[in-house]
Scaffold this motif. Sequence first.
Motif, mmCIF file in Angstrom:
data_model
loop_
_atom_site.group_PDB
_atom_site.id
_atom_site.type_symbol
_atom_site.label_atom_id
_atom_site.label_comp_id
_atom_site.label_asym_id
_atom_site.label_seq_id
_atom_site.Cartn_x
_atom_site.Cartn_y
_atom_site.Cartn_z
ATOM 1 N N ASP A 53 5.912 12.295 -20.930
ATOM 2 C CA ASP A 53 4.775 11.349 -21.795
ATOM 3 C C ASP A 53 4.202 11.937 -22.435
ATOM 4 O O ASP A 53 3.536 11.561 -23.547
ATOM 5 C CB ASP A 53 3.880 11.002 -20.105
ATOM 6 N N SER A 54 4.484 13.684 -22.948
ATOM 7 C CA SER A 54 3.927 14.285 -24.194
ATOM 8 C C SER A 54 4.102 14.772 -24.771
ATOM 9 O O SER A 54 3.654 15.593 -26.545
ATOM 10 C CB SER A 54 2.860 14.772 -23.551
ATOM 11 N N VAL A 55 5.931 14.437 -24.898
ATOM 12 C CA VAL A 55 6.496 15.313 -25.276
ATOM 13 C C VAL A 55 7.496 13.450 -25.950
ATOM 14 O O VAL A 55 8.575 13.434 -25.090
ATOM 15 C CB VAL A 55 7.795 16.185 -25.518
ATOM 16 N N SER A 56 7.444 13.840 -27.324
ATOM 17 C CA SER A 56 8.439 12.319 -28.218
ATOM 18 C C SER A 56 10.299 12.938 -28.564
ATOM 19 O O SER A 56 9.531 13.551 -30.111
ATOM 20 C CB SER A 56 7.674 11.228 -28.654
ATOM 21 N N VAL A 57 11.074 12.936 -28.641
ATOM 22 C CA VAL A 57 12.204 13.437 -29.253
ATOM 23 C C VAL A 57 12.703 12.828 -30.038
ATOM 24 O O VAL A 57 13.429 11.329 -29.113
ATOM 25 C CB VAL A 57 13.288 13.846 -28.555
ATOM 26 N N ARG A 58 12.579 12.343 -31.149
ATOM 27 C CA ARG A 58 12.560 10.450 -32.115
ATOM 28 C C ARG A 58 13.719 10.626 -32.803
ATOM 29 O O ARG A 58 14.488 9.894 -32.624
ATOM 30 C CB ARG A 58 11.872 10.267 -32.759
ATOM 31 N N GLY A 59 14.859 12.362 -33.187
ATOM 32 C CA GLY A 59 15.773 12.256 -33.211
ATOM 33 C C GLY A 59 16.112 11.852 -34.886
ATOM 34 O O GLY A 59 15.378 12.781 -34.898
ATOM 35 N N ALA A 60 16.992 11.705 -34.694
ATOM 36 C CA ALA A 60 16.539 11.643 -36.507
ATOM 37 C C ALA A 60 16.425 10.608 -37.549
ATOM 38 O O ALA A 60 16.577 9.333 -36.530
ATOM 39 C CB ALA A 60 18.514 11.857 -37.406
ATOM 40 N N VAL A 61 16.042 10.738 -38.556
ATOM 41 C CA VAL A 61 14.818 10.015 -39.056
ATOM 42 C C VAL A 61 14.767 9.362 -40.242
ATOM 43 O O VAL A 61 15.604 10.406 -41.111
ATOM 44 C CB VAL A 61 13.099 9.458 -38.586
ATOM 45 N N THR A 62 15.141 8.458 -40.834
ATOM 46 C CA THR A 62 15.233 8.122 -42.491
ATOM 47 C C THR A 62 14.210 9.079 -43.445
ATOM 48 O O THR A 62 13.379 9.560 -42.706
ATOM 49 C CB THR A 62 15.407 6.790 -43.351
ATOM 50 N N ASP A 63 14.379 9.620 -44.485
ATOM 51 C CA ASP A 63 13.287 10.517 -45.785
ATOM 52 C C ASP A 63 11.755 9.524 -45.355
ATOM 53 O O ASP A 63 10.465 9.970 -45.388
ATOM 54 C CB ASP A 63 13.397 10.729 -46.824
ATOM 55 N N ARG A 64 12.190 8.074 -44.907
ATOM 56 C CA ARG A 64 10.825 7.129 -45.023
ATOM 57 C C ARG A 64 9.996 7.288 -43.848
ATOM 58 O O ARG A 64 9.049 7.055 -44.181
ATOM 59 C CB ARG A 64 11.390 5.189 -46.032
ATOM 60 N N GLU A 65 10.858 6.899 -43.162
ATOM 61 C CA GLU A 65 10.261 7.302 -41.837
ATOM 62 C C GLU A 65 9.175 8.614 -41.590
ATOM 63 O O GLU A 65 8.359 8.896 -40.852
ATOM 64 C CB GLU A 65 10.994 7.308 -40.281
ATOM 65 N N LYS A 66 10.136 10.082 -41.731
ATOM 66 C CA LYS A 66 9.485 10.816 -41.566
ATOM 67 C C LYS A 66 7.840 11.298 -42.608
ATOM 68 O O LYS A 66 7.724 11.530 -41.734
ATOM 69 C CB LYS A 66 10.099 12.389 -42.928
ATOM 70 N N ASN A 67 7.827 10.722 -43.539
ATOM 71 C CA ASN A 67 7.582 10.875 -44.815
ATOM 72 C C ASN A 67 6.021 9.619 -44.089
ATOM 73 O O ASN A 67 4.675 9.915 -44.749
ATOM 74 C CB ASN A 67 7.698 10.428 -45.828
ATOM 75 N N GLU A 68 6.093 8.972 -43.174
ATOM 76 C CA GLU A 68 4.918 8.150 -42.753
ATOM 77 C C GLU A 68 5.373 8.395 -41.399
ATOM 78 O O GLU A 68 3.537 8.521 -40.672
ATOM 79 C CB GLU A 68 6.165 6.587 -42.106
ATOM 80 N N LEU A 69 5.469 9.395 -40.477
ATOM 81 C CA LEU A 69 4.824 9.835 -38.962
ATOM 82 C C LEU A 69 4.851 11.456 -39.959
ATOM 83 O O LEU A 69 3.241 11.464 -38.859
ATOM 84 C CB LEU A 69 5.972 10.083 -38.216
ATOM 85 N N LEU A 70 4.619 12.130 -40.379
ATOM 86 C CA LEU A 70 3.986 13.113 -40.186
ATOM 87 C C LEU A 70 2.697 13.849 -41.102
ATOM 88 O O LEU A 70 2.012 14.048 -40.256
ATOM 89 C CB LEU A 70 5.063 14.593 -41.972
ATOM 90 N N PRO A 71 2.089 12.810 -41.348
ATOM 91 C CA PRO A 71 0.849 12.303 -42.140
ATOM 92 C C PRO A 71 -0.185 12.172 -40.877
ATOM 93 O O PRO A 71 -0.826 13.083 -40.939
ATOM 94 C CB PRO A 71 0.278 11.700 -43.646
ATOM 95 N N LYS A 72 0.612 11.712 -40.032
ATOM 96 C CA LYS A 72 0.020 11.387 -38.751
ATOM 97 C C LYS A 72 -0.285 12.328 -37.564
ATOM 98 O O LYS A 72 -0.374 12.530 -36.610
ATOM 99 C CB LYS A 72 0.605 10.237 -37.698
#
Length: 138
Positions: A53-72
């Motif tokens: 419930d506290s660790v999310s293993v998202r796997g490979a993501v696109t650069d766009r997804e990564k650039n949307e997730l990292l700022p959070k």
Amino acid sequence: HLGRLHQLKGIFDIPAIWQRVVAARPEAKLLVLGDGPHRRELERRIGEAGLQDSVSVRGAVTDREKNELLPKCAIGLSLSREEGWGLAITEFMGFGMPVVAMQLPIFDHVFPGQLDRIALGDVAGAASRIVHWLDHPE
């Protein structure tokens, strides 16, 4: 955590580190981005530790997804046992995140004075520094 899910990247330290983090900060969440040969084993260990419930293993993501997730994200985490550079660290820093990283000799040259470094394999130290940054986001 961002990168290839391989034991040399220190991913099997994640459950022990995160158990300590959530003991101090129950609301804390860990996002793991990347894929690799040890993903299933990591997911198994996360489940065994009761951290699903506290660790999310998202796997490979696109650069766009990564650039949307990292700022959070609040903190970058590098648990590698070996690096030639530290691309994930560069990406974390590009988003203004503090980075908790294992002490590797290459980091003395590539990121002098820029990382919150801990002794290689020091899961308690890693958890302590993560909690510190969560408590002091400024």
